[in-house]
Design an enzyme around this catalytic site. Structure first.
Site, PDB file in Angstrom:
ATOM      1  N   VAL A  11       0.828  -1.211   0.000  1.00 61.03           N
ATOM      2  CA  VAL A  11       0.000   0.000   0.000  1.00 61.03           C
ATOM      3  C   VAL A  11       0.864   1.264   0.000  1.00 61.03           C
ATOM      4  O   VAL A  11       0.658   2.170  -0.803  1.00 61.03           O
ATOM      5  CB  VAL A  11      -0.959  -0.011   1.221  1.00 61.03           C
ATOM      6  CG1 VAL A  11      -1.632   1.339   1.396  1.00 61.03           C
ATOM      7  CG2 VAL A  11      -2.014  -1.095   1.033  1.00 61.03           C
ATOM      8  N   GLU A 154      -7.574   2.361   2.496  1.00 64.69           N
ATOM      9  CA  GLU A 154      -7.185   2.085   1.114  1.00 64.69           C
ATOM     10  C   GLU A 154      -7.960   0.885   0.581  1.00 64.69           C
ATOM     11  O   GLU A 154      -8.136  -0.099   1.277  1.00 64.69           O
ATOM     12  CB  GLU A 154      -5.672   1.816   1.062  1.00 64.69           C
ATOM     13  CG  GLU A 154      -5.145   1.578  -0.327  1.00 64.69           C
ATOM     14  CD  GLU A 154      -5.600   2.660  -1.315  1.00 64.69           C
ATOM     15  OE1 GLU A 154      -5.333   3.840  -1.075  1.00 64.69           O
ATOM     16  OE2 GLU A 154      -6.233   2.306  -2.328  1.00 64.69           O
ATOM     17  N   PHE A 155      -8.373   0.995  -0.686  1.00 61.45           N
ATOM     18  CA  PHE A 155      -9.174  -0.078  -1.287  1.00 61.45           C
ATOM     19  C   PHE A 155      -8.483  -0.739  -2.475  1.00 61.45           C
ATOM     20  O   PHE A 155      -9.109  -1.502  -3.200  1.00 61.45           O
ATOM     21  CB  PHE A 155     -10.536   0.473  -1.720  1.00 61.45           C
ATOM     22  CG  PHE A 155     -11.374   0.915  -0.555  1.00 61.45           C
ATOM     23  CD1 PHE A 155     -12.196   0.018   0.116  1.00 61.45           C
ATOM     24  CD2 PHE A 155     -11.314   2.222  -0.094  1.00 61.45           C
ATOM     25  CE1 PHE A 155     -12.958   0.410   1.210  1.00 61.45           C
ATOM     26  CE2 PHE A 155     -12.071   2.636   0.998  1.00 61.45           C
ATOM     27  CZ  PHE A 155     -12.891   1.735   1.648  1.00 61.45           C
ATOM     28  N   LYS A 157      -6.404  -3.146  -4.969  1.00 67.01           N
ATOM     29  CA  LYS A 157      -6.258  -4.603  -5.031  1.00 67.01           C
ATOM     30  C   LYS A 157      -4.853  -4.922  -5.500  1.00 67.01           C
ATOM     31  O   LYS A 157      -4.402  -4.352  -6.503  1.00 67.01           O
ATOM     32  CB  LYS A 157      -7.246  -5.214  -6.053  1.00 67.01           C
ATOM     33  CG  LYS A 157      -8.696  -4.954  -5.754  1.00 67.01           C
ATOM     34  CD  LYS A 157      -9.597  -5.609  -6.797  1.00 67.01           C
ATOM     35  CE  LYS A 157      -9.589  -4.938  -8.156  1.00 67.01           C
ATOM     36  NZ  LYS A 157     -10.158  -3.595  -8.224  1.00 67.01           N
ATOM     37  N   ASN A 214     -14.492  -5.215   2.994  1.00 61.64           N
ATOM     38  CA  ASN A 214     -13.786  -6.506   2.905  1.00 61.64           C
ATOM     39  C   ASN A 214     -14.643  -7.650   3.435  1.00 61.64           C
ATOM     40  O   ASN A 214     -14.631  -8.753   2.878  1.00 61.64           O
ATOM     41  CB  ASN A 214     -12.453  -6.439   3.662  1.00 61.64           C
ATOM     42  CG  ASN A 214     -11.353  -5.866   2.781  1.00 61.64           C
ATOM     43  OD1 ASN A 214     -11.587  -5.549   1.618  1.00 61.64           O
ATOM     44  ND2 ASN A 214     -10.158  -5.741   3.314  1.00 61.64           N
ATOM     45  N   TYR A 257     -17.066 -16.307  -7.485  1.00 59.72           N
ATOM     46  CA  TYR A 257     -16.368 -17.502  -7.976  1.00 59.72           C
ATOM     47  C   TYR A 257     -16.090 -18.452  -6.812  1.00 59.72           C
ATOM     48  O   TYR A 257     -15.468 -18.065  -5.837  1.00 59.72           O
ATOM     49  CB  TYR A 257     -15.040 -17.113  -8.640  1.00 59.72           C
ATOM     50  CG  TYR A 257     -15.242 -16.418  -9.951  1.00 59.72           C
ATOM     51  CD1 TYR A 257     -15.356 -17.144 -11.129  1.00 59.72           C
ATOM     52  CD2 TYR A 257     -15.358 -15.036 -10.001  1.00 59.72           C
ATOM     53  CE1 TYR A 257     -15.571 -16.502 -12.338  1.00 59.72           C
ATOM     54  CE2 TYR A 257     -15.578 -14.376 -11.208  1.00 59.72           C
ATOM     55  CZ  TYR A 257     -15.676 -15.119 -12.368  1.00 59.72           C
ATOM     56  OH  TYR A 257     -15.899 -14.482 -13.560  1.00 59.72           O
ATOM     57  N   GLY A 259     -14.079 -21.563  -5.053  1.00 59.70           N
ATOM     58  CA  GLY A 259     -12.667 -21.911  -5.186  1.00 59.70           C
ATOM     59  C   GLY A 259     -12.107 -22.581  -3.953  1.00 59.70           C
ATOM     60  O   GLY A 259     -12.840 -23.222  -3.175  1.00 59.70           O
ATOM     61  N   CYS A 266      -5.427  -9.430   3.509  1.00 59.51           N
ATOM     62  CA  CYS A 266      -6.536  -8.575   3.964  1.00 59.51           C
ATOM     63  C   CYS A 266      -7.776  -9.330   4.437  1.00 59.51           C
ATOM     64  O   CYS A 266      -8.128  -9.238   5.605  1.00 59.51           O
ATOM     65  CB  CYS A 266      -6.906  -7.595   2.860  1.00 59.51           C
ATOM     66  SG  CYS A 266      -5.600  -6.383   2.590  1.00 59.51           S
TER      67      CYS A 266
HETATM   68  N1  LIG Z   1      -2.023  -5.299   0.625  1.00 61.88           N
HETATM   69  C1  LIG Z   1      -3.215  -4.880   0.251  1.00 61.88           C
HETATM   70  O1  LIG Z   1      -3.747  -5.272  -0.791  1.00 61.88           O
HETATM   71  C2  LIG Z   1      -3.966  -3.873   1.096  1.00 61.88           C
HETATM   72  C3  LIG Z   1      -5.076  -3.208   0.547  1.00 61.88           C
HETATM   73  C4  LIG Z   1      -5.748  -2.272   1.328  1.00 61.88           C
HETATM   74  C5  LIG Z   1      -5.348  -2.029   2.620  1.00 61.88           C
HETATM   75  N2  LIG Z   1      -4.272  -2.697   3.141  1.00 61.88           N
HETATM   76  C6  LIG Z   1      -3.851  -2.365   4.514  1.00 61.88           C
HETATM   77  O2  LIG Z   1      -2.730  -1.490   4.425  1.00 61.88           O
HETATM   78  C7  LIG Z   1      -1.823  -1.754   5.485  1.00 61.88           C
HETATM   79  C8  LIG Z   1      -0.447  -2.083   4.917  1.00 61.88           C
HETATM   80  O3  LIG Z   1      -0.545  -3.273   4.175  1.00 61.88           O
HETATM   81  P1  LIG Z   1       0.619  -3.785   3.209  1.00 61.88           P
HETATM   82  O4  LIG Z   1       0.107  -4.983   2.524  1.00 61.88           O
HETATM   83  O5  LIG Z   1       1.128  -2.632   2.428  1.00 61.88           O
HETATM   84  O6  LIG Z   1       1.723  -4.203   4.292  1.00 61.88           O
HETATM   85  P2  LIG Z   1       3.237  -4.644   4.052  1.00 61.88           P
HETATM   86  O7  LIG Z   1       3.527  -5.640   5.081  1.00 61.88           O
HETATM   87  O8  LIG Z   1       3.443  -4.968   2.601  1.00 61.88           O
HETATM   88  O9  LIG Z   1       4.067  -3.316   4.328  1.00 61.88           O
HETATM   89  C9  LIG Z   1       4.157  -2.715   5.566  1.00 61.88           C
HETATM   90  C10 LIG Z   1       5.471  -1.933   5.634  1.00 61.88           C
HETATM   91  O10 LIG Z   1       5.497  -1.132   6.807  1.00 61.88           O
HETATM   92  C11 LIG Z   1       6.818  -1.114   7.293  1.00 61.88           C
HETATM   93  N3  LIG Z   1       6.827  -0.648   8.693  1.00 61.88           N
HETATM   94  C12 LIG Z   1       6.484  -1.329   9.816  1.00 61.88           C
HETATM   95  N4  LIG Z   1       6.619  -0.524  10.900  1.00 61.88           N
HETATM   96  C13 LIG Z   1       7.054   0.680  10.447  1.00 61.88           C
HETATM   97  C14 LIG Z   1       7.388   1.909  11.080  1.00 61.88           C
HETATM   98  N5  LIG Z   1       7.268   2.065  12.391  1.00 61.88           N
HETATM   99  N6  LIG Z   1       7.798   2.935  10.309  1.00 61.88           N
HETATM  100  C15 LIG Z   1       7.903   2.797   8.957  1.00 61.88           C
HETATM  101  N7  LIG Z   1       7.610   1.650   8.314  1.00 61.88           N
HETATM  102  C16 LIG Z   1       7.194   0.614   9.037  1.00 61.88           C
HETATM  103  C17 LIG Z   1       7.305  -2.526   7.086  1.00 61.88           C
HETATM  104  O11 LIG Z   1       8.705  -2.618   7.131  1.00 61.88           O
HETATM  105  C18 LIG Z   1       6.721  -2.835   5.698  1.00 61.88           C
HETATM  106  O12 LIG Z   1       7.620  -2.482   4.674  1.00 61.88           O
HETATM  107  C19 LIG Z   1      -2.445  -2.873   6.307  1.00 61.88           C
HETATM  108  O13 LIG Z   1      -3.187  -2.319   7.346  1.00 61.88           O
HETATM  109  C20 LIG Z   1      -3.370  -3.550   5.314  1.00 61.88           C
HETATM  110  O14 LIG Z   1      -4.449  -4.200   5.928  1.00 61.88           O
HETATM  111  C21 LIG Z   1      -3.566  -3.601   2.393  1.00 61.88           C
END
Ligand SMILES: NC(=O)c1ccc[n+]([C@@H]2O[C@H](COP(=O)([O-])OP(=O)(O)OC[C@H]3O[C@@H](n4cnc5c(N)ncnc54)[C@H](O)[C@@H]3O)[C@@H](O)[C@H]2O)c1
Length: 442
Positions: A11, A154-155, A157, A214, A257, A259, A266
């Protein structure tokens, strides 16, 4: 505008790169020094289509910077986005330690007015906690500086993250401060040009909107999986049922779908976290718990079918597994159904020959070297010496395979199709046995 994004994961990195692309100056802060070093070298640590070029272009133009120096980030941006992970705790609740650590750091270093934006998926009430954390850190310094805390879930995908960010269906902003809403509107304006897609609401509603979205999508999947399990027992074909119900515009075709269960970083954690939050309000979220329970069972369905095929004895058997990522176009294997399948196979004494177009590095990172896992170089070599084939991720390249090659390579010519990619009758003409989800067998 000046933007700082904490967290350079799926994200944070997309958010930072897209804001920079619109002309903003963005500093991305991450505590993972190795990740930041790679990003500074122009290496993208995740697989997300189009992200390399976007990051490179904006990095080269000097609009996108990567650092581990939180203080630099806090000095830089009027907007301080928090996009760090919120993984599940043992009890299903969301672990807020990373979010609150960022809040505390902001409070420790800020010198001017800042808008702190929660982009991580966080339980209702987290904005209040973030505010308290910042206030406490400011208090400890004896500082009195104005700030605002906004919810902006954030939404996007994974796999289509850039398109989703660049052309969002909606931008949810939770704030009671009209001036802050106006500033965020200016920031998001380039992404919502053809019509206003920003929906401003109170903070708690914004926080719940993300979980509700979600949970709704996960509910659709579990519902379809339940129907698939019924169809299988009742002699119906869930794929026909899917087409039949999707034609009703009140139901629609998306997300119905059947599966091998939903995975990813998420849905599983968010459904659990919302059910857990409900408990804190003395509410028993029966539907959410069932959605989760149905999914947990569904992740065992492929294993049960394979085990059943071998009369419950998988010792010494080898299963080719196509698809490791939790869905196509990503290398993310968090809670991926393939992991559950492979781990169950190993437990039963079977070996796995696995292939995924992009998640091989991630699989090697998670499982390392083990005698019962071969990470094959392509889909065909995963079949070498395998007894049967299981398909867990619906990658495009698995959709039209050479069935003769599959039949000749397998010791037991049987396909366990966890994504219903193929027409059973057609597969059977090649002398292969076919086991899909919710559509009879053989
Ligand atoms: N992945 C998705 O598709 C998605 C979609 C929508 C919302 N989200 C939400 O967004 C958030 C992040 O998800 P993600 O998949 O990007 O996570 P991720 O694990 O890919 O990335 C998180 C990052 O944060 C860093 N981090 C941790 N503590 C930190 C700090 N104190 N200071 C700076 N950086 C720090 C980590 O090192 C890592 O690089 C979550 O809450 C998730 O639920 C994810």
């Amino acid at each position: 505008m000046k933007v700082t994004v904490f967290g350079s994961g799926y994200v944070g990195l997309v958010t930072g790169a897209c804001f920079a692309e619109a002309g903003n100056h963005v500093v991305c802060v991450d505590i993972d020094a190795a990740k930041v070093a790679r990003l500074q070298q122009g290496e993208i640590p995740i697989h997300e289509p189009g992200l390399d070029a976007l990051v490179k272009r904006n990095f080269d133009k000097g609009r996108l910077k990567f650092t581990t120096d939180a203080e630099e980030g806090i000095r830089h941006g009027l907007f301080q986005f928090i996009a760090v992970g919120t993984p599940p705790e043992e009890d299903g609740s969301a672990d807020l330690s990373h979010v609150l650590a960022v809040a505390e750091t902001i409070g420790r270093h800020m010198t001017d007015y800042r808008i702190v934006v929660d982009k991580s998926t966080v339980p209702v009430g987290t904005a209040d906690k973030v505010r308290e954390c910042i206030e406490q850190a400011l208090g400890e310094r004896g500082a009195r500086i104005e700030f605002d805390v906004v919810s902006n879930p954030e939404f996007l995908k994974e796999g289509a993250a850039i398109a989703d960010f660049m052309k969002p269906d909606r931008v949810i902003v939770g704030t009671e401060n009209p001036r802050t809403a106006e500033l965020l509107k200016t920031l998001y304006d380039p992404f919502t040009r053809n019509r206003d897609r920003m929906i401003v609401m109170d903070v708690r509603s914004a926080e719940l909107t993300k979980y509700a979205a979600n949970a709704m999508l996960a509910t659709k999947i579990s519902f379809m999986n339940e129907m698939a399990n019924l169809a299988e027992r009742m002699g119906a074909d869930i794929e026909k049922v899917r087409v039949g119900i999707g034609s009703d515009p009140r139901i629609g075709y998306s997300f119905i779908y059947p599966g091998a269960g939903y995975g990813g970083s998420c849905f599983p954690k968010d459904v659990k976290a919302l059910a857990h939050s409900a408990g804190e309000y003395q509410f028993d979220a029966q539907l959410l718990k069932s959605v989760e329970a149905v999914n947990k069972k569904q992740k065992q369905v492929l294993f049960n079918k394979i085990s059943g095929y071998f009369g419950g004895d998988l010792k010494g058997k080898t299963v080719a597994v196509w698809g490791l990522a939790f869905k196509p176009n990503t290398d993310d294997m968090r809670e991926a159904p393939a992991r559950e399948l492979m781990e169950a196979l190993w437990k039963a004494g079977a070996r796995v020959r696995a292939y995924d177009p992009v998640a091989m590095g991630e699989a090697a990172r998670i499982y390392g070297n083990r005698a019962d896992l071969v990470l094959a170089k392509d889909a065909e070599s995963a079949l070498d010496g395998a007894d049967v084939l299981a398909i867990v991720t619906e990658w495009q390249e698995f959709r039209s395979p050479d069935f003769e090659v599959i039949r000749d390579a397998l010791r037991h010519p049987a396909i366990f199709d966890g994504r219903n990619l193929y027409e059973p009758a057609m597969v059977k003409t090649f002398g292969l046995k076919y086991y899909g989800i919710g559509r009879g067998s053989e």
